[in-house]
Write a protein that holds these residues in place. Structure first.
Motif, PDB file in Angstrom:
ATOM      1  N   ALA A   1       0.833  -1.210   0.000  1.00 44.21           N
ATOM      2  CA  ALA A   1       0.000   0.000   0.000  1.00 44.21           C
ATOM      3  C   ALA A   1       0.867   1.259   0.000  1.00 44.21           C
TER       4      ALA A   1
ATOM      5  N   ASP B   1       0.816   4.076  -2.802  1.00 39.01           N
ATOM      6  CA  ASP B   1       0.517   5.467  -2.425  1.00 39.01           C
ATOM      7  C   ASP B   1       1.645   6.421  -2.819  1.00 39.01           C
TER       8      ASP B   1
ATOM      9  N   ASP C   1       3.280   6.165  -5.411  1.00 39.99           N
ATOM     10  CA  ASP C   1       3.274   6.180  -6.879  1.00 39.99           C
ATOM     11  C   ASP C   1       4.538   5.547  -7.455  1.00 39.99           C
TER      12      ASP C   1
ATOM     13  N   LEU D   1      -5.135   5.730  -8.637  1.00 37.81           N
ATOM     14  CA  LEU D   1      -4.751   5.233  -7.314  1.00 37.81           C
ATOM     15  C   LEU D   1      -5.941   5.105  -6.373  1.00 37.81           C
TER      16      LEU D   1
END
Length: 266
Positions: free
Chosen positions: A167, A171, A173, A264
């Protein structure tokens, strides 16, 4: 398998700068990179090769493999474990290509606690997958790209912090493209695999991840083994190039059942 290496190389197109494989075996990724560079009219001198390998015999094979092809290389001073005896601590590579051993359980050593490579969280001691992913991200230049073959479980596992690390990477990217591969590609394991493509910093498509489902596009070459043909590899590479907005790659569009660009938030 050669078709997996070809797919990694086609999507990364490593034709300049520093190319690194932290678990290089006998050097297959480098040899495919060389073939790619030559096929695309580039010069081998534009690329410098860095590798590491723990097995002494394989390490020597890799050196020989590269030397007979006249490729400049640096495989470190000695064979060694990439996690505990990192031979290239200061390297920040333009391209990383790797097929680490899947799901290794005996990789951990106490000296790795709080290691600077664990930017997104401490990898579980019982599985090295997220140690490999973070090691490679750490060794990328700000403009660099990595392509990594891992077991499918790496996409969904949530035990021992793996879901938390994944995660955090999403997050941040750092995940660019994910490719689900068909079964039966490997000689020695039936574990289905996937390709992770990571970046330090996206210059295009910020906040989006491209998913490609290549599970149904394989060709059986024997009763027990499949491969991706050059046409399929080219199709996958073209989709990625269009998605990245590369010149002359055409317009990217989602194709139902094959590829989709996902924000996202989703």
């Amino acid at each position: 398998p050669v078709s997996i290496v070809k797919t990694l190389v086609a999507i990364l197109s490593p034709h300049h700068g520093q190319v690194y494989d932290p678990c290089c075996g006998s050097g297959g990724m480098f040899v495919q990179s060389e073939k790619f560079i030559e096929a695309h009219g580039g010069k081998l001198g534009d690329v410098s090769i860095y590798g590491q390998e723990a097995n002494p015999t394989t390490w020597r094979l890799a050196a020989m493999n590269l030397a007979i092809r006249g490729i400049d290389f640096n495989l470190g001073r000695e064979p060694g474990d990439t996690f505990t005896r990192n031979q290239h601590p200061d390297l920040r590579a333009d391209f990383i290509l790797a097929n680490p051993p899947f799901n290794i359980s005996d990789w951990w050593h106490g000296s790795l606690t709080g290691d600077t490579r664990w930017v997104y969280g401490d990898p579980p001691q019982g599985n090295a997958n997220y140690a490999w992913l973070q090691h490679m991200l750490y060794h990328l230049k700000p403009t660099g790209r990595a392509g990594i073959v891992l077991a499918n479980g790496s996409m969904s596992s949530s035990q021992n912090n793996e879901g938390v690390i994944r995660a955090a990477m999403v997050d941040a990217d750092a995940v660019e493209v994910m490719v689900a591969l068909p079964g039966q590609l490997f000689f020695n394991t039936q574990i289905p695999a996937c390709l992770w493509f990571l970046v330090k910093r996206k210059t295009h498509r910020k906040g989006e991840v491209l998913f490609i489902d290549a599970r149904k596009v394989a060709t059986m070459i024997s009763r027990v083994q499949s491969e991706l043909t050059d046409e399929v590899i080219e199709r996958i590479a073209n989709v990625v190039a269009a998605w990245r907005g590369e010149p002359n790659a055409g317009e990217y569009v989602d194709i139902a059942g094959f590829c989709r660009s996902v924000k996202l938030a989703e």
